[in-house]
Design a protein around this motif. Structure first.
Motif, mmCIF file in Angstrom:
data_model
loop_
_atom_site.group_PDB
_atom_site.id
_atom_site.type_symbol
_atom_site.label_atom_id
_atom_site.label_comp_id
_atom_site.label_asym_id
_atom_site.label_seq_id
_atom_site.Cartn_x
_atom_site.Cartn_y
_atom_site.Cartn_z
ATOM 1 N N ILE A 249 1.479 11.246 1.068
ATOM 2 C CA ILE A 249 0.379 10.557 1.755
ATOM 3 C C ILE A 249 -0.469 11.559 2.536
ATOM 4 O O ILE A 249 -1.708 11.529 2.466
ATOM 5 C CB ILE A 249 0.925 9.472 2.708
ATOM 6 N N LEU A 250 0.168 12.435 3.292
ATOM 7 C CA LEU A 250 -0.554 13.371 4.144
ATOM 8 C C LEU A 250 -1.326 14.410 3.333
ATOM 9 O O LEU A 250 -2.137 15.153 3.891
ATOM 10 C CB LEU A 250 0.416 14.067 5.099
ATOM 11 N N ARG A 251 -1.088 14.451 2.040
ATOM 12 C CA ARG A 251 -1.819 15.377 1.167
ATOM 13 C C ARG A 251 -2.896 14.651 0.358
ATOM 14 O O ARG A 251 -3.477 15.221 -0.551
ATOM 15 C CB ARG A 251 -0.819 16.110 0.267
ATOM 16 N N GLY A 252 -3.124 13.383 0.707
ATOM 17 C CA GLY A 252 -4.231 12.642 0.129
ATOM 18 C C GLY A 252 -3.887 11.756 -1.049
ATOM 19 O O GLY A 252 -4.791 11.250 -1.724
ATOM 20 N N PHE A 253 -2.601 11.548 -1.322
ATOM 21 C CA PHE A 253 -2.197 10.646 -2.388
ATOM 22 C C PHE A 253 -2.136 9.225 -1.825
ATOM 23 O O PHE A 253 -1.419 8.964 -0.855
ATOM 24 C CB PHE A 253 -0.845 11.069 -2.966
ATOM 25 N N GLU A 254 -2.868 8.328 -2.445
ATOM 26 C CA GLU A 254 -3.073 6.997 -1.892
ATOM 27 C C GLU A 254 -2.063 5.994 -2.459
ATOM 28 O O GLU A 254 -1.726 6.051 -3.647
ATOM 29 C CB GLU A 254 -4.496 6.524 -2.200
ATOM 30 N N PRO A 255 -1.588 5.046 -1.642
ATOM 31 C CA PRO A 255 -0.639 4.046 -2.140
ATOM 32 C C PRO A 255 -1.330 3.041 -3.057
ATOM 33 O O PRO A 255 -2.399 2.521 -2.745
ATOM 34 C CB PRO A 255 -0.134 3.376 -0.858
ATOM 35 N N ILE A 256 -0.735 2.786 -4.199
ATOM 36 C CA ILE A 256 -1.240 1.764 -5.127
ATOM 37 C C ILE A 256 -0.056 0.917 -5.595
ATOM 38 O O ILE A 256 1.093 1.347 -5.544
ATOM 39 C CB ILE A 256 -1.939 2.378 -6.350
ATOM 40 N N TYR A 257 -0.366 -0.295 -6.036
ATOM 41 C CA TYR A 257 0.670 -1.147 -6.603
ATOM 42 C C TYR A 257 0.932 -0.781 -8.055
ATOM 43 O O TYR A 257 0.008 -0.460 -8.820
ATOM 44 C CB TYR A 257 0.256 -2.615 -6.551
ATOM 45 N N CYS A 258 2.202 -0.828 -8.447
ATOM 46 C CA CYS A 258 2.614 -0.800 -9.843
ATOM 47 C C CYS A 258 3.312 -2.125 -10.134
ATOM 48 O O CYS A 258 3.791 -2.809 -9.223
ATOM 49 C CB CYS A 258 3.563 0.361 -10.113
ATOM 50 N N TYR A 259 3.397 -2.470 -11.422
ATOM 51 C CA TYR A 259 3.876 -3.799 -11.791
ATOM 52 C C TYR A 259 4.988 -3.715 -12.827
ATOM 53 O O TYR A 259 4.948 -2.902 -13.743
ATOM 54 C CB TYR A 259 2.715 -4.629 -12.349
ATOM 55 N N SER A 260 5.970 -4.579 -12.649
ATOM 56 C CA SER A 260 7.008 -4.772 -13.660
ATOM 57 C C SER A 260 7.261 -6.276 -13.772
ATOM 58 O O SER A 260 6.969 -7.040 -12.848
ATOM 59 C CB SER A 260 8.296 -4.035 -13.288
ATOM 60 N N ASN A 261 7.783 -6.687 -14.929
ATOM 61 C CA ASN A 261 8.084 -8.105 -15.144
ATOM 62 C C ASN A 261 9.488 -8.252 -15.697
ATOM 63 O O ASN A 261 9.967 -7.382 -16.436
ATOM 64 C CB ASN A 261 7.070 -8.729 -16.101
ATOM 65 N N HIS A 262 10.136 -9.374 -15.322
ATOM 66 C CA HIS A 262 11.568 -9.509 -15.590
ATOM 67 C C HIS A 262 11.915 -10.946 -15.982
ATOM 68 O O HIS A 262 11.413 -11.898 -15.378
ATOM 69 C CB HIS A 262 12.367 -9.113 -14.355
ATOM 70 N N PHE A 263 12.777 -11.058 -16.977
ATOM 71 C CA PHE A 263 13.307 -12.363 -17.369
ATOM 72 C C PHE A 263 14.815 -12.241 -17.489
ATOM 73 O O PHE A 263 15.318 -11.373 -18.210
ATOM 74 C CB PHE A 263 12.714 -12.823 -18.698
ATOM 75 N N LEU A 264 15.535 -13.076 -16.762
ATOM 76 C CA LEU A 264 16.999 -13.083 -16.812
ATOM 77 C C LEU A 264 17.446 -14.334 -17.545
ATOM 78 O O LEU A 264 16.995 -15.450 -17.232
ATOM 79 C CB LEU A 264 17.593 -13.031 -15.405
ATOM 80 N N SER A 265 18.324 -14.148 -18.525
ATOM 81 C CA SER A 265 18.654 -15.242 -19.440
ATOM 82 C C SER A 265 19.423 -16.368 -18.759
ATOM 83 O O SER A 265 19.312 -17.524 -19.161
ATOM 84 C CB SER A 265 19.453 -14.713 -20.639
ATOM 85 N N LYS A 266 20.186 -16.056 -17.718
ATOM 86 C CA LYS A 266 20.909 -17.100 -16.984
ATOM 87 C C LYS A 266 20.021 -17.598 -15.844
ATOM 88 O O LYS A 266 19.618 -16.821 -14.980
ATOM 89 C CB LYS A 266 22.240 -16.565 -16.462
ATOM 90 N N LYS A 267 19.729 -18.902 -15.842
ATOM 91 C CA LYS A 267 18.741 -19.464 -14.931
ATOM 92 C C LYS A 267 19.073 -19.195 -13.472
ATOM 93 O O LYS A 267 18.182 -18.919 -12.653
ATOM 94 C CB LYS A 267 18.608 -20.965 -15.166
ATOM 95 N N ALA A 268 20.347 -19.271 -13.114
ATOM 96 C CA ALA A 268 20.718 -19.068 -11.713
ATOM 97 C C ALA A 268 20.350 -17.662 -11.244
ATOM 98 O O ALA A 268 19.822 -17.473 -10.140
ATOM 99 C CB ALA A 268 22.214 -19.309 -11.514
ATOM 100 N N PHE A 269 20.594 -16.665 -12.089
ATOM 101 C CA PHE A 269 20.230 -15.291 -11.745
ATOM 102 C C PHE A 269 18.711 -15.133 -11.743
ATOM 103 O O PHE A 269 18.151 -14.455 -10.869
ATOM 104 C CB PHE A 269 20.859 -14.304 -12.728
ATOM 105 N N HIS A 270 18.044 -15.735 -12.718
ATOM 106 C CA HIS A 270 16.582 -15.649 -12.802
ATOM 107 C C HIS A 270 15.943 -16.227 -11.531
ATOM 108 O O HIS A 270 15.054 -15.599 -10.923
ATOM 109 C CB HIS A 270 16.090 -16.404 -14.037
ATOM 110 N N ASP A 271 16.409 -17.396 -11.122
ATOM 111 C CA ASP A 271 15.853 -18.023 -9.925
ATOM 112 C C ASP A 271 16.175 -17.217 -8.672
ATOM 113 O O ASP A 271 15.337 -17.089 -7.768
ATOM 114 C CB ASP A 271 16.396 -19.444 -9.782
ATOM 115 N N GLY A 272 17.384 -16.642 -8.612
ATOM 116 C CA GLY A 272 17.763 -15.839 -7.447
ATOM 117 C C GLY A 272 16.918 -14.581 -7.320
ATOM 118 O O GLY A 272 16.467 -14.231 -6.228
ATOM 119 N N VAL A 273 16.683 -13.909 -8.450
ATOM 120 C CA VAL A 273 15.831 -12.716 -8.423
ATOM 121 C C VAL A 273 14.400 -13.104 -8.051
ATOM 122 O O VAL A 273 13.722 -12.388 -7.306
ATOM 123 C CB VAL A 273 15.875 -11.990 -9.789
#
Length: 300
Positions: A249-273
């Motif tokens: 940051i102090l050297r001029g590199f700016e924060p940006i968002y990156c994106y990932s997407n996820h699908f968990l086959s077991k609904k309980a885990f998917h909803d928890g995540v």
């Protein structure tokens, strides 16, 4: 290091591996993840693709599907198909038509500009010379030296030679030489450190570095400042130095968002995540805002 999700699966006696991943190995860079004909839009095919993925996960008893470092448009489309969207933050440099490094530093506030100049002057004072090697000047010998630095640095840090082999680096030298730039540090007529970059007309990506001798500020010079200078000279619009590292940051590199997407086959885990991602979102927003406040640029 085991991921928190993998730990949770293990605690419940459920296998997290194998799983499906769409990514470029060892490359935390946003890029295309679907190979489609030019006249086909992702929205036309993603519902079917995601349906088939879910069937594949069930048929082969796999835990999940993960799309890593996708662009925002694809991430939004995946979200419509129940592929959870998670944000992360990277630090990247943007070329705003700078004439040279001194012109770039003129946008810094005085204290931070002096700090950068002091870091760079120490490199010269220690008798270290830096060269950038690319295009027709890139040689097999320079690539071999880079690999030596890469391997020895991994050995010091992790006790192994690194995940990528000499043949891998030989192959990218043979097949994509015009997209490789090496930074090599010399001291007393010896090569002591090197960093490898991949680039095209749109982006410079810093991937690996290694050193055979310790030298103050050498990492910053070889991995950041030389990359910035190269972008300015070659008119490359942005520089992705890799993941993590608030020191950027102090050297001029700016924060940006990156994106990932996820699908968990077991609904309980998917909803928890999904719940975790929602809770995490506000913390990431604050983190990004706080990082922006630390940037070294003068207030407009």
């Amino acid at each position: 290091m085991t991921s928190p999700v993998a730990n949770t699966y293990r605690e419940y006696g459920v296998n997290y591996y194998p799983k499906l991943v769409s990514a470029i190995p060892f490359t935390p860079v946003t890029g295309p993840r679907l190979m489609l004909k030019p006249d086909i839009k992702p929205a036309q095919v993603l519902p079917l693709i995601c349906k088939k993925i879910a069937q594949h996960l069930n048929e082969f008893d796999m835990s999940s599907m993960h799309w890593l470092f996708v662009d925002k448009q694809l991430s939004d489309e995946l979200l419509h198909s129940n592929q959870l969207c998670r944000h992360s933050v990277q630090f990247q440099w943007f070329n705003r038509s700078y004439l040279d490094f001194e012109h770039y530093l003129s946008y810094f506030n005085s204290r931070k500009r002096k700090s950068i100049k002091k870091e760079r002057s120490k490199i010269a004072a220690d008798g270290v010379d830096i060269v950038r090697v690319f295009g027709d000047d890139l040689s097999e010998q320079s690539m071999q030296f880079f690999y030596r630095c890469y391997k020895e640095t991994y050995n010091k840090r992790s006790g192994h030679d690194g995940y990528l082999t000499a043949e891998f680096f030989n192959q990218i030298y043979r097949t994509m030489r015009q997209n490789i730039m090496l930074v090599i540090a010399h001291k007393d007529d010896r090569m002591i450190a090197s960093a490898l970059y991949i680039y095209d007309d749109s982006q410079l990506c810093g991937r690996y570095w290694g050193t055979l001798e310790e030298c103050n500020n050498l990492h910053f010079e070889v991995c950041y400042y030389q990359g910035i200078e190269f972008c300015i000279e070659q008119n490359i619009p942005q520089f992705n130095p890799g993941t993590q590292g608030e020191h950027k940051i102090l050297r001029g590199f700016e924060p940006i968002y990156c994106y990932s997407n996820h699908f968990l086959s077991k609904k309980a885990f998917h909803d928890g995540v999904g719940r975790f991602i929602e809770q995490e979102k506000s913390l990431l927003e604050k983190y990004k805002t706080d990082a922006e406040q630390l940037l070294p640029f003068k207030q407009q």
